[in-house]
Design a protein around this motif. Structure first.
Motif, PDB file in Angstrom:
ATOM      1  N   UNK A  22       0.813  -1.258   0.036  1.00  0.00           N
ATOM      2  CA  UNK A  22       0.121   0.015  -0.097  1.00  0.00           C
ATOM      3  C   UNK A  22       1.008   1.201  -0.119  1.00  0.00           C
ATOM      4  N   UNK A  23       0.887   1.928   1.147  1.00  0.00           N
ATOM      5  CA  UNK A  23       1.449   3.312   0.909  1.00  0.00           C
ATOM      6  C   UNK A  23       2.772   3.323   1.994  1.00  0.00           C
ATOM      7  N   UNK A  24       3.069   2.104   2.454  1.00  0.00           N
ATOM      8  CA  UNK A  24       4.153   1.899   3.613  1.00  0.00           C
ATOM      9  C   UNK A  24       5.209   1.689   2.893  1.00  0.00           C
ATOM     10  N   UNK A  25       6.288   2.677   3.370  1.00  0.00           N
ATOM     11  CA  UNK A  25       7.765   2.711   2.837  1.00  0.00           C
ATOM     12  C   UNK A  25       8.575   2.111   3.763  1.00  0.00           C
ATOM     13  N   UNK A  26       9.363   0.984   3.245  1.00  0.00           N
ATOM     14  CA  UNK A  26      10.263   0.287   4.169  1.00  0.00           C
ATOM     15  C   UNK A  26      11.819   0.554   3.763  1.00  0.00           C
ATOM     16  N   UNK A  27      12.432   1.383   4.862  1.00  0.00           N
ATOM     17  CA  UNK A  27      13.464   1.866   4.826  1.00  0.00           C
ATOM     18  C   UNK A  27      14.780   1.138   5.245  1.00  0.00           C
ATOM     19  N   UNK A  28      15.934   1.061   4.725  1.00  0.00           N
ATOM     20  CA  UNK A  28      17.128   0.541   5.330  1.00  0.00           C
ATOM     21  C   UNK A  28      18.133   1.837   5.340  1.00  0.00           C
TER      22      UNK A  28
ATOM     23  N   UNK B  82       5.975   5.019   7.090  1.00  0.00           N
ATOM     24  CA  UNK B  82       7.348   4.791   7.241  1.00  0.00           C
ATOM     25  C   UNK B  82       7.833   3.733   8.417  1.00  0.00           C
ATOM     26  N   UNK B  83       8.485   2.922   7.866  1.00  0.00           N
ATOM     27  CA  UNK B  83       9.191   1.697   8.778  1.00  0.00           C
ATOM     28  C   UNK B  83      10.698   1.826   8.430  1.00  0.00           C
ATOM     29  N   UNK B  84      11.455   1.806   9.711  1.00  0.00           N
ATOM     30  CA  UNK B  84      12.767   1.484   9.385  1.00  0.00           C
ATOM     31  C   UNK B  84      13.134   0.012   9.705  1.00  0.00           C
ATOM     32  N   UNK B  85      13.281  -0.713   8.717  1.00  0.00           N
ATOM     33  CA  UNK B  85      13.588  -2.217   8.907  1.00  0.00           C
ATOM     34  C   UNK B  85      14.811  -2.829   9.142  1.00  0.00           C
ATOM     35  N   UNK B  86      15.823  -2.084   8.603  1.00  0.00           N
ATOM     36  CA  UNK B  86      17.213  -2.614   8.760  1.00  0.00           C
ATOM     37  C   UNK B  86      18.193  -1.490   8.854  1.00  0.00           C
ATOM     38  N   UNK B  87      19.329  -1.690   9.461  1.00  0.00           N
ATOM     39  CA  UNK B  87      20.487  -0.737   9.330  1.00  0.00           C
ATOM     40  C   UNK B  87      21.710  -1.650   9.265  1.00  0.00           C
ATOM     41  N   UNK B  88      22.777  -0.973   8.529  1.00  0.00           N
ATOM     42  CA  UNK B  88      24.093  -1.463   8.331  1.00  0.00           C
ATOM     43  C   UNK B  88      25.138  -0.772   8.606  1.00  0.00           C
ATOM     44  N   UNK B  89      26.130  -0.987   9.564  1.00  0.00           N
ATOM     45  CA  UNK B  89      27.320  -0.146   9.444  1.00  0.00           C
ATOM     46  C   UNK B  89      28.630  -0.899   9.291  1.00  0.00           C
ATOM     47  N   UNK B  90      29.884  -0.414   9.446  1.00  0.00           N
ATOM     48  CA  UNK B  90      30.920  -1.038   9.117  1.00  0.00           C
ATOM     49  C   UNK B  90      31.325  -2.094  10.085  1.00  0.00           C
ATOM     50  N   UNK B  91      30.903  -1.962  11.196  1.00  0.00           N
ATOM     51  CA  UNK B  91      30.855  -3.134  12.187  1.00  0.00           C
ATOM     52  C   UNK B  91      29.397  -3.682  12.741  1.00  0.00           C
TER      53      UNK B  91
ATOM     54  N   UNK C 116      15.222  -0.986  15.702  1.00  0.00           N
ATOM     55  CA  UNK C 116      15.193  -1.300  14.411  1.00  0.00           C
ATOM     56  C   UNK C 116      15.317  -2.997  14.672  1.00  0.00           C
ATOM     57  N   UNK C 117      14.692  -3.912  13.827  1.00  0.00           N
ATOM     58  CA  UNK C 117      14.692  -5.120  14.199  1.00  0.00           C
ATOM     59  C   UNK C 117      16.082  -5.794  13.580  1.00  0.00           C
ATOM     60  N   UNK C 118      16.504  -5.417  12.449  1.00  0.00           N
ATOM     61  CA  UNK C 118      17.516  -5.975  11.897  1.00  0.00           C
ATOM     62  C   UNK C 118      18.982  -5.250  11.773  1.00  0.00           C
TER      63      UNK C 118
ATOM     64  N   UNK D  24      25.173  -7.045   3.139  1.00  0.00           N
ATOM     65  CA  UNK D  24      23.880  -7.514   3.624  1.00  0.00           C
ATOM     66  C   UNK D  24      22.478  -6.804   3.650  1.00  0.00           C
ATOM     67  N   UNK D  25      22.694  -5.451   3.802  1.00  0.00           N
ATOM     68  CA  UNK D  25      21.564  -4.820   3.798  1.00  0.00           C
ATOM     69  C   UNK D  25      21.105  -4.600   2.457  1.00  0.00           C
ATOM     70  N   UNK D  26      21.962  -4.614   1.494  1.00  0.00           N
ATOM     71  CA  UNK D  26      21.581  -4.603  -0.129  1.00  0.00           C
ATOM     72  C   UNK D  26      20.784  -6.045  -0.266  1.00  0.00           C
ATOM     73  N   UNK D  27      21.169  -6.955   0.277  1.00  0.00           N
ATOM     74  CA  UNK D  27      20.521  -8.336   0.052  1.00  0.00           C
ATOM     75  C   UNK D  27      19.057  -8.436   0.825  1.00  0.00           C
ATOM     76  N   UNK D  28      18.769  -7.605   1.889  1.00  0.00           N
ATOM     77  CA  UNK D  28      17.625  -7.579   2.499  1.00  0.00           C
ATOM     78  C   UNK D  28      16.558  -7.307   1.717  1.00  0.00           C
ATOM     79  N   UNK D  29      15.630  -8.284   1.321  1.00  0.00           N
ATOM     80  CA  UNK D  29      14.253  -8.038   0.713  1.00  0.00           C
ATOM     81  C   UNK D  29      13.215  -7.361   1.237  1.00  0.00           C
ATOM     82  N   UNK D  30      13.423  -7.082   2.595  1.00  0.00           N
ATOM     83  CA  UNK D  30      12.368  -6.522   3.280  1.00  0.00           C
ATOM     84  C   UNK D  30      12.620  -4.912   2.972  1.00  0.00           C
TER      85      UNK D  30
END
Length: 334
Positions: A4-10, A33-42, A55-57, A64-70
């Motif tokens: 619908x109108x939900x945007x899932x952010x990484x 808006x939902x933030x579903x994942x975050x990635x850092x250098x560590x 944030x769940x993930x 790994x963030x790029x590969x997250x289908x959510x």
């Protein structure tokens, strides 16, 4: 990408700018808006960031963030020398992207990102949050309705003097220097006021640090129609960070800090545009204004757009070319 109108952010990168952007996202309606994942250098830093914003993930690599289908869209908030590789990685997995400014280190990289986004029909925008502030939208109205007449001159300065030397700003490997770090704001303001067109001429002078990056740049840009921008950026001067839009009938001043201003000084008086009150503490001045940018991105995605009219990709490329010219004249080599 969304239901619908939900945007899932990484979130790509866990530095200060990402913290402010995420603080705005989590304050917006959860059904939008939902933030579903975050990635850092560590992984440790990513987990710390994820815990702060529920944030769940959390991932210890950008791949790994790029590969997250959510994840449907990625906010790239890493340091700008890494933007190109991060964005290309996200494009490989068909992610939409909002990339912090400057989009890349040079026009060639910016051009490649734009070509890739367009070929894959993916959304891409340089995160020029200035464009979405109510004060700036009102400024555009005042210009369009002729309140200050024909605009012939833009004056804008972003000259700062940190209390202590910030090593990143002086390190060429980290994209240091005044033009890329803060000069993009005056350049982008002039581009906005003069319609995003290509300059007729660019003249820059200044001086470099002992590490070879620009410490001060004074810039004059001439646009078609005898319109001129007089700009300055520096890492060692503390000057009023204002912008003046000068027309044949009057002047509008964007008060400090002009790139995220909440007040216009107009010929008929001051106009104030207070920001929403933050639920979470912001790191950067007027950081709460990032919410306007996030909402604009969502509107574009909901409407199926791959570019934002307020910050067109062709204009991002012209701004990158302008900065290339300035840095070449100053003698900066990355």
């Amino acid at each position: 990408m969304s239901k619908g109108k939900l945007i899932r952010w990484g979130i790509c990168g866990v530095g200060k700018i990402s913290q402010d952007f995420c603080a705005n996202l989590v304050n917006l309606p959860n059904e939008e808006h939902q933030v579903v994942a975050v990635a850092g250098r560590s992984l440790e830093r990513a987990k710390e960031f994820a815990g702060r914003f529920s944030i769940t993930k959390a991932y210890g690599s950008y791949e790994q963030l790029a590969q997250d289908n959510d994840v449907g869209i990625v906010y790239v908030g890493t340091i700008h020398p890494t933007h190109f590789d991060c964005c290309m990685k996200m494009f490989e997995h068909n992610k939409h992207i909002l990339c912090e400014k400057p989009m890349t280190m040079n026009a060639n990289q910016t051009r490649k990102l734009i070509e890739t986004a367009r070929s894959k029909k993916l959304f891409l925008m340089e995160a020029m949050w200035t464009r979405f502030f109510p004060a700036v939208l009102k400024l555009q109205e005042l210009i369009a309705d002729g309140t200050i007449g024909e605009v012939k001159l833009v004056k804008a300065d972003f000259c700062m003097q940190p209390p202590e030397r910030v090593d990143r700003l002086y390190d060429p490997a980290l994209g240091g220097g005044a033009t890329l770090d803060v000069g993009i704001y005056p350049i982008a303001m002039a581009s906005l006021i003069f319609g995003g067109g290509r300059p007729e001429s660019i003249k820059a002078t200044g001086y470099l640090t002992d590490t070879g990056v620009d410490e001060l740049a004074s810039i004059i840009i001439k646009y078609p129609g005898n319109r001129v921008a007089n700009l300055c950026c520096s890492l060692n001067l503390n000057m009023p960070k204002q912008a003046q839009i000068c027309g044949s009938k009057g002047i509008v001043t964007l008060t400090e800090p002009f790139w995220c201003t909440t007040q216009l000084q107009t010929p008929s008086g001051n106009l104030d545009f207070p920001l929403p009150k933050p639920d979470l503490e912001m790191i950067f001045a007027n950081g709460r204004g990032m919410t306007y940018e996030a909402e604009a991105v969502r509107r574009c995605l909901v409407e199926g757009k791959t570019e934002c009219e307020a910050m067109p990709l062709d204009e991002s490329l012209i701004i990158a070319e302008t900065m290339d010219s300035i840095l070449k004249q100053l003698g900066v080599k990355y």
